[in-house]
Design a protein around this motif. Structure first.
Motif, mmCIF file in Angstrom:
data_model
loop_
_atom_site.group_PDB
_atom_site.id
_atom_site.type_symbol
_atom_site.label_atom_id
_atom_site.label_comp_id
_atom_site.label_asym_id
_atom_site.label_seq_id
_atom_site.Cartn_x
_atom_site.Cartn_y
_atom_site.Cartn_z
ATOM 1 N N THR A 956 -15.004 22.900 -48.084
ATOM 2 C CA THR A 956 -15.173 24.030 -47.165
ATOM 3 C C THR A 956 -15.505 25.289 -47.951
ATOM 4 O OG1 THR A 956 -13.587 23.050 -45.628
ATOM 5 C CG2 THR A 956 -14.075 25.406 -45.377
ATOM 6 N N LEU A 957 -16.489 26.036 -47.448
ATOM 7 C CA LEU A 957 -16.885 27.325 -48.020
ATOM 8 C C LEU A 957 -16.643 28.394 -46.976
ATOM 9 C CD1 LEU A 957 -20.306 26.310 -49.656
ATOM 10 C CD2 LEU A 957 -18.070 26.394 -50.745
ATOM 11 N N ASN A 958 -15.981 29.486 -47.383
ATOM 12 C CA ASN A 958 -15.619 30.563 -46.469
ATOM 13 C C ASN A 958 -16.462 31.797 -46.728
ATOM 14 O OD1 ASN A 958 -13.415 29.144 -45.188
ATOM 15 N ND2 ASN A 958 -12.283 29.410 -47.108
ATOM 16 N N PHE A 959 -16.915 32.424 -45.641
ATOM 17 C CA PHE A 959 -17.707 33.656 -45.717
ATOM 18 C C PHE A 959 -17.084 34.666 -44.747
ATOM 19 C CE2 PHE A 959 -20.405 30.066 -46.653
ATOM 20 C CZ PHE A 959 -21.141 30.461 -47.756
ATOM 21 N N PRO A 960 -16.041 35.376 -45.141
ATOM 22 C CA PRO A 960 -15.473 36.410 -44.259
ATOM 23 C C PRO A 960 -16.515 37.484 -43.987
ATOM 24 C CG PRO A 960 -13.991 35.914 -46.096
ATOM 25 C CD PRO A 960 -15.289 35.253 -46.408
#
Length: 1405
Positions: A956-960
C-alpha cells in the motif's frame, strides 16, 4: 623422315608448309607394310604410376597428334599429354617413326620432363599400393602423429564446410572447386598435399587472388572464396576471376586447349581440323602477355572458345606470325570468328594485324583483316573482336555497335563496384562474355542510374536473351538490376530485358548472374514493365487491405480525404481528423474489398452507374477492386462493372459527364490508422522490399529485409513523438546523437523522434526531438546518418504494421486532459469506439474504467493490477478526474476515473475505489491529479487522501492530500501533485516553482491564445500547466506559481501556444524559472514567434533549454582535440533582423576531397542571433589543403533571412598561429540581396594563386511541347574539374517575371569559386503531383575566367516528370562535345572534336 611440328608452340611459316606436305604424304601412303610397335608409357615424375601398355601402328594411330589425344585420356596430366620423351628426358619424340618397339617413354604436359626410375616403375604394385602420390588423409594421420610427439603444431580445424575455388598460379584456365571440410583440413601441410593430388602438380604455397600469402589454415578459412596454388615460384598476377565472366562464353576448362580430346574416331566425318595463323602487328608494344583465344561460328554451331597455347613468352610477339592447329568438330559453313584475350600478365595490350584460317580438309581459306588494338586502355576498351567472313569483297553479315542501356534499381545499396559482364544472344550466334567497361557516366552502376555501353559484334539478327552477371563476391558487393535495353542501329529496334532482381550472393536466391529473355514483341515493353511493378507494389502494400484495418484515402489533386457523409454523399475534401473519412476493410476475395464507414457502419463506399456514393454495405455495388499503382497510390474500381472507378473533379466533388479528362482524379494514397499507437510492432520500410534494420554491431541500415530483424516496437512519448525499440534486440533504441544515427540508444531523449507525416507519398519522416532539424536519413549505400530536410526522399519511411498497439500512449506525461478540445494532435476516438476497444482482451486502454461492480466476483489479480482509493472530504464534485502515476522507470497515464453514472462518484465523505492496470513504472514516487474546470464560482472539491494498493502483493502507498480546489483558489489550472508518504514523511518535497514569462518588445507580440508550460527535470515533469486562458489579452510579465513534487535539476521547458490565426501569434522573449527554496534560477531563451513554421509544418510548441545546457551543439572548446580539428567562428550582422531561424550548413573543399555537409546548427536553438559570434569545432581530416568553403542555410523557419558578416577559420591540430578571415557582408536570403541562400569563399594557398569568384550565367530553355512549363522549385548543381557549386535553387529569373514557361528561356546567376572546366550539371525539381512535369530543352552556361569568355551547352530534350518518360525528376546532363570561347578581340573560336581530327572555325564579331 618428315616431321610434323608440335602445334603447342609457334612455328615459322616454311616449317608450316613442310608440315602440311608431310601430313598429306602420310595420309595417302596406304601401300606401306603395317608394322606394330609395343610401347609402355609412364607419367613424368611419378614412379608409382603403373604405366600404359599400347600397340601402335599406322592404322590405329595415323598421326602423332592422334596418339597424344589418346594418351591424354589415360595419363592423368593437368593439360593432357603434350610431349613424349625418353626415360631420362634427354630426347623428345615428335613423330610415330621415332618410337621403338619394346621401349618405355615418359609423358608430360610440358617440355621439361621429370625422369623416373624405370626399375621401380615397371614392378607391378601390390594391391594396397596406389598409382598416385600419398593421399591427404594418410598424410594428415602421419602429421598428426608427429605433432603428438612434438613435431610441428596443431592447426585450427574447420567446423562448417566451405566452398573455395583454386586457380593454378599464372594460369586461370586450370581451376578446381573444392569443399573445405574436416577430412582435408586436418593440417595445412595435409591440405597442400591434397591440393597437389587434385591439381596434379606440387603445391607448396597458397596466395589470395590479389597476391597476399595464405600462411596457415586459419587464413585459408577466412579467404573470400578463391585462392591461387603455387609451387616454388613467386605469385604471378593474372585475371583470377572466380566466376569466369572475364573469360569468353562457356569459360574454359581443360577440354578447350589447343588439342581437344578426341573420340575413338578422331578424324570421322563430323570432325574438322583448321590451321589458324595469327599475325601480330609490328607496332611498338604490339605484343601481349595475355592468353589468346579464338571462337569459330558456323551455321550448325560454334566451336566454343579455344585457347591458342604454346611456350610462354614466345607467342604473339611483335611482328610474328603464330600458327596453330585446332579441332572444331562439324560447325557447318563458317560466317564469323571472335578473337580475344584474358587481359592477364604484365603487358596484356595486343595489336592484332590479321587472322587467317585454312580448313585442312576442304582447303577453304579465309582472311580476316583486323588492324586494331585489343586493350582496356586503347581504342574502345574491348579485349575481344568479332570479324565476319567476306564473300566477293563484302561481309556476309555487317558489324554492328549495339547500345546497351543498363538501369540499376532504385533500392538502397542497389549499386555495385564489381565488374559487370554481359553476353548477348541472337538468332545468328552470340557476342561472348563482354565486360561493360566504359559508361558515359563518370561512375557506373549507381542507384537509380542508367549507364550506356557500346558492344561491337557481327550482327546477331533478332535478339532473344542475354546473360548478365558480375564478379563481386561477399556481403555488400551485390547489385540490383532493374532492366537492360539493347538498341540495334541496323534494324532500329529496341530489345527490353526486365530483371527487377538482386544479383547478390547474400540476397534473393544467391545468384550473381541471370539469364533474361526479351519481352514479348507483341506487348509494349513499357506496359509489361508497368504490370510487373504493379505486381511488386501489390505484394508490398496488400497488408493495408487486411480485414479489420481502418483506412483513409487521400487525394493528391484535391488535397483532401474521401468522406462518406450520413446523407450518403461522397467527396474528397475532408481533413485528416474528419470522422467521416475513416473506412473499415471487409475482404471479399483477392483484391476485392468493401470499405464500410467507421462512423456509420451500415454505409459503405459504392459505385452506382459510375458515380461514387454511399450504400448499404452488403450490396454488390459496394464491392471495389483495388488496383495499386507503381507510385503507391490506389485506384478503386467497381467489381461488378469493370471500368467504373471512384473519380473526383478538381473541386473534390464526384466527377460527372461534364468533367474533362484532364480534370479527373482517381488515384488515392492509402493511409492506415493506428500505425504509431503505443506498443505497436512495425516495419519502417524504405521501399517496396527493404526496411530499416538494426545490425548486430548496433548500426542501422535501410537495406534490411522485411523480416524480424527489421521489426521495431513503438513507444509513444507524447503527441506525435515516439521511440523505436528493436524487437530482436530489446532495450536497443533508434537514436541520433553526436552526429551519428544508430540503434544503440538506451531510451533517453536522444531516442525521441517526432513523426512528420507526408500525406502525398504515404510516408513519414523521423525528426530528432533533441536535435531539432535533424532527421533519420539514408546514404546511397543504405547506411543511416543524421541529415537535414532538403527535399530529398532519403528521409522518407513507409510504415507497415505487424501488430497493432494501444490507441493511447503509456508513459506520456506532458499533456493535459485528453478531453480538452484541440489540445492533442491526435483526434479523440468516439465514445462508441472506445467502448469496443476496452472490451477487447488483447488491448487495455489506460482510460478504461476498472471499478468492480458491486456483488461481482473479481478474477485473480495480475501483477500489474492496482486498486486506487480516493477519499472525498466535506465537498464533492462531478467533474472528470484524471490520474498520472510516476515511477523511477517511467510514467503511466492518463487514467480517467469515472463511470456512466457520474453523479455517484466523489460525493461528500465517500471513498471511491477503482481497479486499474499500471504497466511497470518501477518504484512509484508521486501521482498527479488533473480536473476539468469547475462549473461555477461556488463549485469546490475537498480531497482528503489517495491510496494505491497492489492487488497481488497487498503493498500500500499513501498520498495524504487534504486539498481544496475551487474557483477562488490560486491554482486555477486544477492540477496538483502528491508524493508518496513513508513513516509520516514525503520521500520528495513539494516545491514552488516561480515562472516568469517575458513577451518580446515587438509590435503585436502579445496574444489572447491559450498558453501552456511543462517543466522537465531529472525526476520527471510537471505536466502541461495552463499559464493563461484564451480570450484574455494580457501580456506576460510575472506571477505564475507552479506547485509540483521536486523535479531535481531542471533540464528544459516545453512552451505551447494554441493560436488559431496569425493575429493571435505570440512572440516570447524568454522564460525564467526560480526555485526559491534552493536559491536557483534557470533562464530559457526563446526569442521567437509561436506557433512557427518548419519544413512546411506549423508547430505550436517548442522545447527551450537553459543557457548552461543548450542543445544547439554550439562548441565548448574541449581541452582534448583531434588531428584535423578546426575552430569555425560565424559572425552574424549587428542589426535587429540579421539573425536567422534556418539550419546552417558548411561544406569544405580540399585538394584531396570535399567534406560533405557539416550541420552547424539552427536558429531555433538560439544560434545565429543578431550581433553574435557562434563558435564551432569541426574535423576536416584527410581533406588536404583547403581551397574553398561554401556556407548557407535551408531557408526554413518563419524568418530564414540571414545577414552573414564574416567566417573565421583556425586550425587547432596541428595548431596554427594564423587565423583565416573570410569577409562576406551580404544577405543569404531568397527575398534580399542577390536572392541566393549560399555563398562560396576561396581560401588562399601560400603556394598557389587564389581562385577567383566567378559569376555563372545560366540560360535555361523550357521546351515547346504541350504542358512543358513548370511552376515549382527547380534546383541545379554545376560540376567541374575543381568540384561543384552545390545544390542551388533557381529562384529569380533575370529576364522574366514568371519562370519556366512554355518555349521560354530564363536567365539565372550563380556565384561560385572557379569550378575549372564544366563537365556536367544536375538539374531537378520538387514537383510530385500529376501534371507537375517539366520538359527541359537544354541549359547553356556562360562565364568568363581570365581573358576568355566560355559557353558550355548541356542538351537535355527530355521530361522531368514522375508520370512521363522514365519517371525521373532529376537528370544529369553532360557537356556537349563542342565548346565556344570568346577572346578579348571579339573573335569567336569554335572548337569541334571529331573522331579523326580537330576542326577550327573563326568568326569575327
Amino acid at each position: 623422315m618428315s616431321e610434323t611440328p608440335s602445334t603447342s608452340y609457334s612455328v615459322n611459316q616454311p616449317n608450316s608448309s613442310e608440315s602440311e606436305q608431310s601430313l598429306s604424304t602420310r595420309h595417302f601412303n596406304v601401300t606401306e607394310p603395317v608394322v606394330a610397335k609395343r610401347i609402355c608409357f609412364y607419367k613424368s615424375g611419378d614412379p608409382q604410376f603403373n604405366g600404359i601398355k599400347m600397340v601402335i601402328n599406322n592404322r590405329s594411330y595415323k598421326t602423332f597428334d592422334a596418339l597424344l589425344d589418346s594418351l591424354s585420356k589415360r595419363v592423368p596430366l593437368p593439360f593432357g599429354v603434350r610431349n613424349i620423351s625418353t626415360p631420362k628426358g634427354r630426347h623428345c619424340i615428335t613423330n610415330l617413326e621415332d618410337l621403338e618397339d619394346g621401349k618405355s617413354y615418359i609423358c608430360s604436359h610440358q617440355r621439361k620432363m621429370k625422369p623416373i626410375n624405370l626399375e621401380r616403375a615397371s614392378k607391378k604394385p601390390l594391391p594396397w599400393q596406389i598409382s598416385r602420390p600419398i593421399s591427404a588423409r594418410r598424410r594428415a594421420v602421419q602429421l598428426a602423429r608427429e605433432n603428438e610427439v612434438g613435431f610441428g603444431h596443431r592447426e585450427r580445424k574447420i567446423t562448417t564446410p566451405k566452398k573455395i575455388l583454386v586457380f593454378k598460379n599464372g594460369d586461370v584456365r586450370l581451376r578446381r572447386t573444392i569443399i573445405l571440410g574436416k577430412r582435408n583440413t586436418q593440417t595445412f601441410e595435409a591440405f597442400l598435399d591434397y591440393m597437389s593430388e587434385l591439381m596434379q602438380y606440387p603445391v607448396l604455397k597458397l596466395y589470395t587472388t590479389d597476391g597476399r600469402k595464405v600462411p596457415n589454415l586459419q587464413a585459408l578459412i577466412l579467404c573470400s572464396g578463391a585462392v591461387v596454388a603455387a609451387g616454388r615460384e613467386p605469385f604471378k598476377p593474372s585475371n583470377y576471376d572466380s566466376l569466369g565472366y572475364s573469360r569468353p562464353a562457356k569459360l574454359l576448362g581443360i577440354a578447350n586447349r589447343v588439342y581437344p580430346k578426341a573420340n575413338a574416331k578422331s578424324e570421322s566425318e563430323n570432325s574438322k581440323k583448321w590451321k589458324v595463323s595469327v599475325l601480330t602487328s609490328d607496332m611498338p608494344s604490339a605484343e601481349t602477355s595475355s592468353k589468346v583465344y579464338i571462337t569459330l561460328y558456323g551455321d550448325h554451331r560454334n566451336s566454343g572458345p579455344i585457347f591458342l597455347d604454346g611456350e610462354e613468352g614466345k607467342l604473339f610477339q611483335r611482328g610474328n606470325e603464330d600458327i596453330f592447329t585446332v579441332h572444331t568438330g562439324n560447325i557447318g559453313n563458317l560466317y564469323k570468328i571472335r578473337v580475344g584475350h584474358t587481359n592477364s600478365g604484365n603487358s596484356p595490350a595486343w595489336h592484332c594485324e590479321e587472322v587467317q584460317l585454312l580448313n585442312l580438309f576442304s582447303g577453304e581459306q579465309f582472311s580476316f583483316p583486323a588492324h586494331r588494338w585489343l586493350a582496356w586502355d586503347q581504342a574502345n576498351g574491348e579485349t575481344s573482336m568479332e570479324l565476319p567472313v567476306f564473300c566477293q569483297g563484302q561481309p556476309v553479315l555487317p558489324v554492328t555497335v549495339y547500345e546497351v542501356h543498363v538501369t540499376t534499381g532504385e533500392l538502397w545499396n542497389a549499386g555495385t563496384e564489381a565488374d559487370v559482364y554481359i553476353s548477348i544472344y541472337g538468332e545468328k550466334g552470340d557476342t561472348g562474355s563482354r565486360q561493360l567497361l566504359r559508361s558515359q557516366k563518370p561512375k557506373k552502376f549507381l542507384k537509380g542510374q542508367t549507364d550506356m555501353f557500346s558492344v561491337e559484334a557481327v550482327h546477331l539478327g533478332h535478339l532473344y536473351k542475354i546473360v548478365i552477371g558480375h564478379n563481386g563476391l561477399g556481403s555488400g558487393n551485390g547489385w540490383y538490376l532493374d532492366k537492360v535495353v539493347i538498341k540495334d542501329p541496323i534494324t532500329d529496334l529496341d530489345y527490353t530485358f526486365l530483371c527487377h532482381r538482386w544479383l547478390d550472393s547474400g540476397q534473393d536466391d544467391g545468384n550473381i548472374a541471370r539469364e533474361l529473355t526479351v519481352t514479348d514483341a507483341s506487348t509494349f515493353p513499357g506496359r509489361q514493365e508497368l504490370e510487373l511493378k504493379r505486381e511488386e507494389t501489390w505484394a508490398a502494400e496488400k497488408w493495408k487491405f487486411q480485414k479489420g484495418n481502418t483506412l483513409q484515402f487521400y487525394n493528391r489533386l484535391t488535397g483532401g480525404f474521401i468522406c462518406l457523409s450520413p446523407d450518403s454523399k461522397v467527396d474528397a475534401l475532408g481533413d485528416k481528423k474528419n470522422k467521416y473519412g475513416l473506412f473499415d476493410v471487409i475482404v471479399k476475395r483477392g483484391n476485392i474489398c468493401i470499405f464500410s464507414s467507421h462512423q456509420i457502419p451500415h454505409l459503405a463506399l459504392a459505385l452506382v452507374n459510375g458515380y461514387a456514393t454511399g450504400k448499404v454495405g452488403n450490396a454488390t455495388c459496394c464491392e471495389l477492386r483495388v488496383h495499386l499503382q507503381p507510385n503507391g497510390s490506389a485506384i478503386l474500381e467497381s467489381a461488378r462493372n469493370p471500368g467504373h472507378t471512384v473519380t473526383f473533379n478538381l473541386q473534390g466533388k464526384v466527377a460527372d459527364d461534364t468533367t474533362g479528362y484532364a480534370g479527373l482524379s482517381r488515384e488515392f494514397v492509402v493511409h492506415v490508422k493506428g500505425v504509431f499507437h503505443h506498443g505497436a510492432i512495425i516495419l519502417l520500410n524504405t521501399n517496396l522490399c527493404q526496411a530499416l534494420s538494426l545490425r548486430p554491431d548496433g548500426s542501422c541500415s535501410g537495406t534490411g529485409q522485411q523480416q524480424q530483424e527489421s521489426y521495431w516496437k513503438v513507444h509513444k512519448i507524447g503527441s506525435g513523438v515516439c521511440m523505436f525499440e528493436s524487437v530482436r534486440n530489446p532495450r536497443m533504441y533508434l537514436k541520433i546523437k553526436d552526429g551519428q544515427c544508430n540503434g544503440t540508444g538506451t531510451g533517453d531523449e536522444y531516442c525521441h523522434f517526432k513523426i512528420e507525416k507526408n500525406l502525398e507519398a504515404g510516408s513519414v519522416s523521423l525528426e530528432s526531438v533533441r536535435n531539432k532539424g535533424m532527421y533519420v536519413g539514408l546514404l546511397p549505400d543504405g547506411q543511416t546518418k543524421p541529415v537535414i530536410n532538403i527535399g530529398e526522399n532519403n528521409i522518407f519511411f513507409y510504415p507497415q504494421i505487424i501488430k497493432f498497439g494501444r490507441e493511447k500512449p503509456m508513459g506520456t506525461s506532458a499533456a493535459p486532459n485528453q478531453e480538452k478540445k484541440g489540445f492533442r494532435e491526435s483526434e479523440r476516438q468516439p465514445a462508441k469506439a472506445q467502448k469496443q476497444v476496452s472490451q477487447t482482451p488483447s488491448t487495455f486502454p489506460p482510460s478504461k474504467e476498472m471499478r468492480n461492480p458491486q456483488g461481482g466476483e473479481c478474477p485473480p489479480p495480475s501483477a500489474d493490477e492496482w486498486k486506487v482509493s480516493m477519499m472525498t472530504g466535506n465537498a464533492g464534485t462531478q467533474v472528470n478526474v484524471t490520474l498520472w502515476i510516476y515511477g523511477d522507470r517511467g510514467a503511466f497515464g492518463p487514467i480517467t476515473l469515472g463511470k456512466d453514472n457520474r453523479k455517484q462518484l466523489f460525493l461528500p465523505r465517500q471513498e471511491d475505489e477503482f481497479q486499474v492496470k499500471i504497466k511497470s513504472v518501477g518504484n512509484i514516487y508521486k501521482i498527479r491529479i488533473e480536473l476539468d474546470e469547475l462549473p461555477n464560482e461556488q463549485s469546490e472539491w475537498n480531497l482528503q487522501s489517495v491510496t494505491l494498493q497492489h492487488l497481488m502483493s497487498k503493498k500500500t502507498l499513501n498520498f495524504p492530500a487534504n486539498t481544496w480546489l475551487s474557483k477562488n483558489s490560486v491554482d486555477r489550472d486544477f492540477v496538483f501533485e502528491l508524493p508518496v508518504v513513508e513513516a509520516g514523511k514525503p520521500i520528495y518535497p513539494i516545491v514552488l516553482y516561480h515562472v516568469y514569462v517575458y513577451t518580446g518588445d515587438l509590435e503585436q507580440a502579445d496574444t489572447d491564445s491559450a498558453v501552456y508550460l511543462c517543466i522537465y527535470g531529472k525526476r520527471g515533469d510537471s505536466g502541461l500547466r495552463l499559464l493563461r486562458k484564451s480570450g484574455i489579452p494580457v501580456k506576460f510579465r510575472r506571477g505564475k506559481v507552479m506547485e509540483a513534487v521536486s523535479l531535481g535539476k531542471l533540464q528544459k521547458v516545453l512552451l505551447r501556444c494554441e493560436a488559431n490565426s496569425k493575429s493571435q501569434y505570440w512572440y516570447c522573449d524568454k522564460v525564467i524559472v526560480r526555485e526559491a527554496e534552493n536559491n536557483l534560477e534557470y533562464v530559457f531563451n526563446c526569442k521567437r514567434w509561436l506557433p512557427f513554421m518548419s519544413q512546411g509544418v506549423i508547430h505550436s510548441e517548442i522545447d527551450l533549454y537553459p543557457q548552461e545546457i543548450q542543445v544547439n551543439q554550439q562548441l565548448k572548446m574541449q581541452q582534448e582535440t583531434n588531428e584535423g580539428d578546426w575552430k569555425i567562428t560565424v559572425v552574424t550582422g549587428d542589426f535587429e533582423t540579421a539573425g536567422t531561424t534556418a539550419t546552417v550548413s558548411l561544406y569544405a573543399y580540399g585538394e584531396k576531397k570535399a567534406s560533405g555537409p557539416i550541420i552547424l546548427g539552427s536558429g531555433k536553438h538560439q544560434l545565429f542571433n543578431p550581433n553574435s559570434e557562434d563558435t564551432f569545432k569541426i574535423n576536416l581530416r584527410d581533406l588536404g589543403q583547403l581551397y574553398k568553403i561554401r556556407i548557407g542555410h535551408d531557408n526554413t523557419g518563419n524568418d530564414p533571412s540571414w545577414y552573414l558578416e564574416e567566417v573565421r577559420l583556425e586550425r587547432l591540430v596541428p595548431l596554427s598561429q594564423e587565423e583565416i578571415c573570410l569577409p562576406i557582408e551580404c544577405w543569404l536570403a531568397e527575398d534580399k540581396g542577390e536572392g541566393d541562400t549560399w555563398r562560396e569563399l576561396a581560401i588562399r594557398n601560400p603556394t598557389k594563386e587564389l581562385l577567383p569568384l566567378l559569376v555563372y550565367e545560366i540560360h535555361v530553355y523550357t521546351g515547346a511541347k504541350l504542358g512543358a512549363e513548370a511552376d515549382f522549385n527547380v534546383y541545379i548543381n554545376l560540376i567541374g574539374t575543381r568540384g561543384d557549386a552545390g545544390k542551388r535553387k533557381l529562384h529569380r529569373s533575370k529576364n522574366n517575371n514568371v519562370k519556366f514557361q512554355h518555349g521560354q528561356m530564363d536567365i539565372f546567376f550563380i556565384k561560385a569559386v572557379s569550378l575549372g572546366d564544366l563537365e556536367k550539371v544536375l538539374i531537378s525539381h520538387d514537383g510530385a503531383a500529376p501534371g507537375n512535369g517539366w520538359f527541359l530543352d537544354k541549359i547553356v552556361i556562360k562565364y568568363k575566367e581570365g581573358k576568355e569568355a566560355q559557353e558550355v551547352v548541356f542538351p537535355c530534350n527530355r521530361w522531368l516528370d514522375e508520370y512521363q518518360d522514365d519517371g525521373k525528376t532529376q537528370r544529369e546532363l553532360t557537356a556537349k562535345s563542342n565548346s565556344k570561347c570568346v577572346n578579348e578581340t571579339g573573335s569567336s573560336i569554335l572548337i569541334l572534336l571529331t573522331k579523326s581530327a580537330w576542326i577550327f572555325g573563326v568568326k569575327r564579331f
